[in-house]
Write a protein that holds these residues in place. Structure first.
Motif, PDB file in Angstrom:
ATOM      1  N   GLY A 113       0.787  -1.224   0.000  1.00 49.86           N
ATOM      2  CA  GLY A 113       0.000   0.000   0.000  1.00 49.86           C
ATOM      3  C   GLY A 113       0.815   1.268   0.000  1.00 49.86           C
ATOM      4  O   GLY A 113       0.261   2.364   0.102  1.00 49.86           O
ATOM      5  N   ALA A 114       2.146   1.129  -0.159  1.00 49.54           N
ATOM      6  CA  ALA A 114       3.008   2.319  -0.130  1.00 49.54           C
ATOM      7  C   ALA A 114       2.965   3.106  -1.437  1.00 49.54           C
ATOM      8  O   ALA A 114       3.396   4.254  -1.475  1.00 49.54           O
ATOM      9  CB  ALA A 114       4.451   1.913   0.178  1.00 49.54           C
ATOM     10  N   LYS A 116       6.723   5.436   1.839  1.00 49.50           N
ATOM     11  CA  LYS A 116       5.822   5.188   2.948  1.00 49.50           C
ATOM     12  C   LYS A 116       4.545   5.970   2.697  1.00 49.50           C
ATOM     13  O   LYS A 116       4.564   7.192   2.604  1.00 49.50           O
ATOM     14  CB  LYS A 116       6.452   5.614   4.286  1.00 49.50           C
ATOM     15  CG  LYS A 116       5.537   5.351   5.488  1.00 49.50           C
ATOM     16  CD  LYS A 116       6.207   5.732   6.794  1.00 49.50           C
ATOM     17  CE  LYS A 116       5.289   5.431   7.984  1.00 49.50           C
ATOM     18  NZ  LYS A 116       5.913   5.793   9.273  1.00 49.50           N
ATOM     19  N   ARG A 117       3.457   5.228   2.511  1.00 48.87           N
ATOM     20  CA  ARG A 117       2.143   5.842   2.260  1.00 48.87           C
ATOM     21  C   ARG A 117       2.203   6.845   1.118  1.00 48.87           C
ATOM     22  O   ARG A 117       1.646   7.947   1.193  1.00 48.87           O
ATOM     23  CB  ARG A 117       1.604   6.487   3.528  1.00 48.87           C
ATOM     24  CG  ARG A 117       1.346   5.479   4.646  1.00 48.87           C
ATOM     25  CD  ARG A 117       0.968   6.149   5.944  1.00 48.87           C
ATOM     26  NE  ARG A 117       0.847   5.164   7.022  1.00 48.87           N
ATOM     27  CZ  ARG A 117       0.734   5.481   8.307  1.00 48.87           C
ATOM     28  NH1 ARG A 117       0.725   6.752   8.675  1.00 48.87           N
ATOM     29  NH2 ARG A 117       0.640   4.546   9.216  1.00 48.87           N
TER      30      ARG A 117
END
Length: 298
Positions: free
Chosen positions: A38-39, A204-205
């Motif tokens: 999901g990054a 990250k995200r």
């Protein structure tokens, strides 16, 4: 410069999957794109492949917009695997090569080489559905680059492979690089990224926490990992600058506040016991990854 992303953002209504992403990949380089599930890795791959449009920013290949280049220069192994179950191994490879404009006679040398390289000779006339999961993955991997693309994207190529087949894949990736292919890949197994890549981008995200050389990333942390093998019980020693100490199978693993404390620790230990091993090193990429993203990755 082969591939360049400048201020790339991808939004889905109120959700931002990728935010202001920037990185460059040199020709003939293996580049790692890492991050938790999901990054934004697969979204980034799809934008590079022009399967999705960017909301903002530009993606170029050799200075030209990525959506203007010939699709045949690209190769892609998606994380979601899929080959034709009823088609024989060698026919699959001929099929995918011909889809990319190659003639069967020019494909024969490549098909024979890679089938042999991946230990599939005895399986070449077998239907794909009869193969093990690992062998199916090897077939799809070969299919992704059988047409000799200039740029290859591999999304989790090591997933599900045993150690022997992982080594086969690593050696194949290095060979492709040596032949001039530019390769971008993702992996949750940080040791693979560390072994193959000189440069990487950590997501990250949807946000890049770092983009650059692996060595530069490690230098941000310094040499804070100290391994000592000695008969002295270090738990009882007064060692300067030690944040954490573990004893794993007779070997002490120390995390230091700063590498400058290593000399003082050596002086303490060497004054009281024989030192079989004293090794100061950077953190592994796996350790850095966990520190950067927070918690264990999956």
């Amino acid at each position: 410069m082969s591939l360049k992303l400048e201020h790339v953002t991808k939004k889905y209504r109120d959700f931002t999957a990728v935010q202001d992403l920037n990185f460059e990949i040199e020709k003939g380089e293996i580049f790692g794109l890492i991050g938790q599930n999901g990054a934004g890795k697969t979204t980034t791959f799809r934008m590079i492949l022009d399967l999705q449009e960017t909301t903002e920013g530009t993606i170029t290949w050799e200075g030209k917009p990525i959506n203007s280049v010939n699709r045949d220069i690209l190769g892609y192994l998606p994380e979601e695997r899929g080959i034709f179950p009823q088609m024989k191994v060698d026919e699959q490879l001929y099929f995918f090569g011909e889809l990319r404009g190659m003639k069967r006679d020019e494909l024969k040398k490549e098909v024979d080489f890679w089938i042999n390289r991946f230990d599939l000779e005895e399986k070449r006339k077998d239907k794909a559905e009869t193969l093990s999961k690992g062998n199916q993955q090897k077939v799809q991997l070969i299919a992704s680059f059988i047409h000799k693309p200039k740029f290859l994207i591999l999304d989790e190529p090591f997933s599900g492979l045993d150690p022997v087949n992982k080594d086969l894949l690593k050696n194949a990736i290095l060979l492709l690089r040596d032949q001039g292919m530019t390769i971008l890949f993702s992996s949750h197994q940080m040791e693979n990224v560390e072994e193959l890549c000189d440069h990487l981008c950590l997501l990250k995200r949807g946000v890049s926490l770092f983009s650059g050389s692996l060595l530069d990333l490690k230098k941000q942390y310094g040499k804070t990992k100290l391994t000592i093998r000695t008969e002295m019980p270090l738990e009882e020693a007064n060692l300067p600058g030690v944040k954490e100490i573990k004893n794993i199978k007779g070997e002490y693993l120390l995390t230091l506040e700063d590498e400058s404390f290593a000399k003082g620790i050596f002086d303490v230990v060497s004054n009281g016991a024989y030192i079989e091993k004293f090794s100061l090193d950077y953190l592994s990429l796996d350790e850095i990854f966990k520190d950067q993203v927070g918690g264990v990755h999956v």
